[in-house]
Design a protein around this motif. Structure first.
Motif, PDB file in Angstrom:
ATOM      1  N   PHE A  17       0.796  -1.213   0.000  1.00 27.75           N
ATOM      2  CA  PHE A  17       0.000   0.000   0.000  1.00 27.75           C
ATOM      3  C   PHE A  17       0.836   1.274   0.000  1.00 27.75           C
ATOM      4  O   PHE A  17       0.326   2.345  -0.204  1.00 27.75           O
ATOM      5  CB  PHE A  17      -0.968   0.000   1.187  1.00 27.75           C
ATOM      6  N   ALA A  18       2.135   1.138   0.229  1.00 25.30           N
ATOM      7  CA  ALA A  18       3.010   2.307   0.203  1.00 25.30           C
ATOM      8  C   ALA A  18       3.425   2.649  -1.228  1.00 25.30           C
ATOM      9  O   ALA A  18       4.091   3.631  -1.456  1.00 25.30           O
ATOM     10  CB  ALA A  18       4.247   2.060   1.057  1.00 25.30           C
ATOM     11  N   GLN A  19       3.036   1.820  -2.176  1.00 23.95           N
ATOM     12  CA  GLN A  19       3.358   2.037  -3.583  1.00 23.95           C
ATOM     13  C   GLN A  19       2.907   3.430  -4.007  1.00 23.95           C
ATOM     14  O   GLN A  19       1.834   3.880  -3.652  1.00 23.95           O
ATOM     15  CB  GLN A  19       2.643   0.981  -4.429  1.00 23.95           C
ATOM     16  N   ARG A  20       3.725   4.096  -4.766  1.00 24.32           N
ATOM     17  CA  ARG A  20       3.393   5.444  -5.223  1.00 24.32           C
ATOM     18  C   ARG A  20       2.978   5.427  -6.689  1.00 24.32           C
ATOM     19  O   ARG A  20       3.429   4.596  -7.461  1.00 24.32           O
ATOM     20  CB  ARG A  20       4.591   6.368  -5.051  1.00 24.32           C
ATOM     21  N   PHE A  21       2.140   6.389  -7.032  1.00 25.23           N
ATOM     22  CA  PHE A  21       1.724   6.546  -8.420  1.00 25.23           C
ATOM     23  C   PHE A  21       2.780   7.348  -9.175  1.00 25.23           C
ATOM     24  O   PHE A  21       3.432   8.209  -8.596  1.00 25.23           O
ATOM     25  CB  PHE A  21       0.409   7.324  -8.491  1.00 25.23           C
ATOM     26  N   PRO A  22       2.919   7.106 -10.492  1.00 32.91           N
ATOM     27  CA  PRO A  22       3.768   7.994 -11.286  1.00 32.91           C
ATOM     28  C   PRO A  22       3.202   9.419 -11.212  1.00 32.91           C
ATOM     29  O   PRO A  22       2.010   9.612 -10.975  1.00 32.91           O
ATOM     30  CB  PRO A  22       3.637   7.451 -12.705  1.00 32.91           C
ATOM     31  N   ASN A  86       3.458   1.614 -12.511  1.00 29.56           N
ATOM     32  CA  ASN A  86       2.144   2.260 -12.468  1.00 29.56           C
ATOM     33  C   ASN A  86       1.190   1.223 -11.870  1.00 29.56           C
ATOM     34  O   ASN A  86       0.700   0.341 -12.566  1.00 29.56           O
ATOM     35  CB  ASN A  86       1.700   2.682 -13.862  1.00 29.56           C
ATOM     36  N   PRO A  87       0.901   1.298 -10.571  1.00 32.19           N
ATOM     37  CA  PRO A  87       0.171   0.222  -9.897  1.00 32.19           C
ATOM     38  C   PRO A  87      -1.335   0.235 -10.148  1.00 32.19           C
ATOM     39  O   PRO A  87      -1.924   1.261 -10.474  1.00 32.19           O
ATOM     40  CB  PRO A  87       0.450   0.506  -8.420  1.00 32.19           C
ATOM     41  N   VAL A 114     -17.451   4.345  -7.702  1.00 34.39           N
ATOM     42  CA  VAL A 114     -16.313   3.730  -7.012  1.00 34.39           C
ATOM     43  C   VAL A 114     -15.949   2.456  -7.749  1.00 34.39           C
ATOM     44  O   VAL A 114     -16.809   1.818  -8.373  1.00 34.39           O
ATOM     45  CB  VAL A 114     -16.615   3.415  -5.525  1.00 34.39           C
ATOM     46  N   GLY A 115     -14.670   2.081  -7.688  1.00 33.92           N
ATOM     47  CA  GLY A 115     -14.263   0.862  -8.366  1.00 33.92           C
ATOM     48  C   GLY A 115     -12.789   0.584  -8.239  1.00 33.92           C
ATOM     49  O   GLY A 115     -12.085   1.154  -7.397  1.00 33.92           O
ATOM     50  N   PHE A 116     -12.308  -0.299  -9.122  1.00 34.85           N
ATOM     51  CA  PHE A 116     -10.921  -0.739  -9.115  1.00 34.85           C
ATOM     52  C   PHE A 116     -10.393  -0.779 -10.543  1.00 34.85           C
ATOM     53  O   PHE A 116     -11.092  -1.225 -11.465  1.00 34.85           O
ATOM     54  CB  PHE A 116     -10.817  -2.147  -8.502  1.00 34.85           C
ATOM     55  N   ARG A 117      -9.155  -0.292 -10.717  1.00 41.22           N
ATOM     56  CA  ARG A 117      -8.477  -0.349 -12.017  1.00 41.22           C
ATOM     57  C   ARG A 117      -7.324  -1.343 -11.894  1.00 41.22           C
ATOM     58  O   ARG A 117      -6.481  -1.225 -11.012  1.00 41.22           O
ATOM     59  CB  ARG A 117      -7.942   1.022 -12.417  1.00 41.22           C
ATOM     60  N   TRP A 118      -7.274  -2.307 -12.823  1.00 43.92           N
ATOM     61  CA  TRP A 118      -6.266  -3.360 -12.797  1.00 43.92           C
ATOM     62  C   TRP A 118      -5.448  -3.311 -14.081  1.00 43.92           C
ATOM     63  O   TRP A 118      -6.006  -3.394 -15.179  1.00 43.92           O
ATOM     64  CB  TRP A 118      -6.956  -4.712 -12.649  1.00 43.92           C
ATOM     65  N   PHE A 119      -4.137  -3.159 -13.939  1.00 50.04           N
ATOM     66  CA  PHE A 119      -3.244  -3.197 -15.092  1.00 50.04           C
ATOM     67  C   PHE A 119      -3.013  -4.657 -15.459  1.00 50.04           C
ATOM     68  O   PHE A 119      -2.394  -5.403 -14.706  1.00 50.04           O
ATOM     69  CB  PHE A 119      -1.922  -2.481 -14.791  1.00 50.04           C
TER      70      PHE A 119
END
Length: 154
Positions: A17-22, A86-87, A114-119
């Motif tokens: 969860f500490a992952q950062r976005f570009p 890019n998580p 609301v939702g979730f984006r999955w690469f």
């Protein structure tokens, strides 16, 4: 014992969860979520605009009828997961919509989602969410919001 278990789970999950976005991202949204159009994200917030088709009614024979809107709004991205540059992540969005046809022609409205984006592969991603459409004088409409996009980040 509960506190030790919780602390252990947080230590395990913290790196995820500490992952950062570009810092910057531009997405070409090819299917409905948030709209067929463009989206620009800076860190945790994005702005989007485009064409938004959704099913809000049925005809006399019980067949679903697609209604078209122009949609623009803001999205907040949170809880990134994974170790990608890019998580994948969860999102919450608020949008303004303007009806283009049928019962919503020239009507204003709002969409909360609301939702979730999955690469799924490199910068190709899919989204799944749930949206609520509100427009004066109309019933609230709850719809699933699938989407597919390709993102460029730097």
């Amino acid at each position: 014992m509960k506190h030790i278990t919780l602390a252990g789970l947080l230590l395990i999950a913290a790196p995820t969860f500490a992952q950062r976005f570009p810092r910057n991202e531009i997405s070409i949204n090819a299917f409905r979520n948030p709209s067929i159009g463009l989206e620009y994200r800076r860190s945790h917030v994005s702005i989007h605009a485009g064409y938004y088709p959704t099913i809000v009614s049925q005809d006399g024979a019980g067949k679903n009828v697609t209604t078209s809107f122009v949609r623009t709004g803001l999205t907040y991205w949170f809880l990134p997961v994974g170790r990608r540059e890019n998580p994948s992540s969860f999102y919450a969005s608020a949008s303004y919509v303007r009806g283009l046809d049928r019962d919503y022609e020239a009507d204003n409205g709002a969409v909360g989602e609301v939702g979730f984006r999955w690469f799924i592969w490199k910068d190709l991603n899919v989204r799944i969410g749930a949206a609520v459409l509100a427009s004066p004088g109309k019933d609230l409409k709850l719809n699933p919001t699938p989407g597919i996009s390709y993102s460029f980040h730097w």
